[in-house]
Design an enzyme around this catalytic site. Structure first.
Site, PDB file in Angstrom:
ATOM      1  N   GLY A  50       6.341  -0.880  -3.829  1.00  0.00           N
ATOM      2  CA  GLY A  50       6.147  -2.148  -3.128  1.00  0.00           C
ATOM      3  C   GLY A  50       5.953  -1.901  -1.650  1.00  0.00           C
ATOM      4  N   CYS A  51       6.333  -2.878  -0.855  1.00  0.00           N
ATOM      5  CA  CYS A  51       6.168  -2.801   0.599  1.00  0.00           C
ATOM      6  C   CYS A  51       6.906  -1.595   1.166  1.00  0.00           C
ATOM      7  CB  CYS A  51       6.695  -4.078   1.239  1.00  0.00           C
ATOM      8  SG  CYS A  51       6.695  -4.019   3.037  1.00  0.00           S
TER       9      CYS A  51
END
Length: 179
Positions: free
Chosen positions: A12-13
């Protein structure tokens, strides 16, 4: 002399993952980067448009005499949902996929073992979709992405997504945190 090793992880981020790893004892540094795509020297904007094939990754440089690669992966799997394909929460696209980029065959073996254990223990109600791939086409992200959360605590995304994730992480892994 430190036994320095590297882990390259996509979950993810990268702001969330980097912040967590930088707070762990035995981690020398963690950097936001891009890996796994075909575009040379990609920019954040190019990666975000989803056409480069790159994932947002974090390169974790750690002292293996203080923390094992296995421990690094256990933290990694606690920081994101490894059952979501090409997304984490509201972050959607191939750049947010779950992937372990191994640096050698031993790392590949450890990653496969941990995924097998997660599946056997039925920790998640859906199957783990984390890819295990040899590291390729690694590029460090722009300077403004490095240590982003601590430099931008007022950022709305950091307040709504990164801060709660880090608080949960710090509670669960209190014994691993730097003093």
């Amino acid at each position: 002399m430190a036994n320095i090793q590297h882990a390259t992880l996509a979950g993810g981020c990268f702001w969330c993952i980097e912040s967590a790893f930088n707070s762990i004892e035995g981690v020398i540094s963690a950097f936001s980067a891009y890996a796994g795509g075909q575009t040379a020297n990609p920019t954040y904007e190019q990666v975000c448009d989803g056409t480069t094939g790159h994932a947002e990754v974090v390169r974790v440089n750690f002292d293996a005499d203080k923390i094992s690669y296995r421990d690094i992966l256990e933290v990694f799997f606690a920081l994101h949902n490894p059952t979501q394909i090409n997304r984490q929460g509201n972050d959607i696209g191939t750049q947010y996929r779950s992937e372990i980029f191994f640096h050698d065959n031993e790392q590949k073996k450890v990653a496969e073992q941990i995924i097998d254990e997660i599946e056997l223990e039925e920790i998640w109600s859906s199957p783990v979709v984390t890819e295990i791939t040899a590291l390729n086409n690694y590029y460090q992200a722009e300077d403004y992405h490095q240590d982003y959360f601590s430099k931008n605590p007022q950022n709305q995304y950091c307040n709504m997504v990164v801060a709660p994730k880090l608080a949960k992480f710090k509670k669960k892994f209190a014994s691993l945190l730097k003093s």
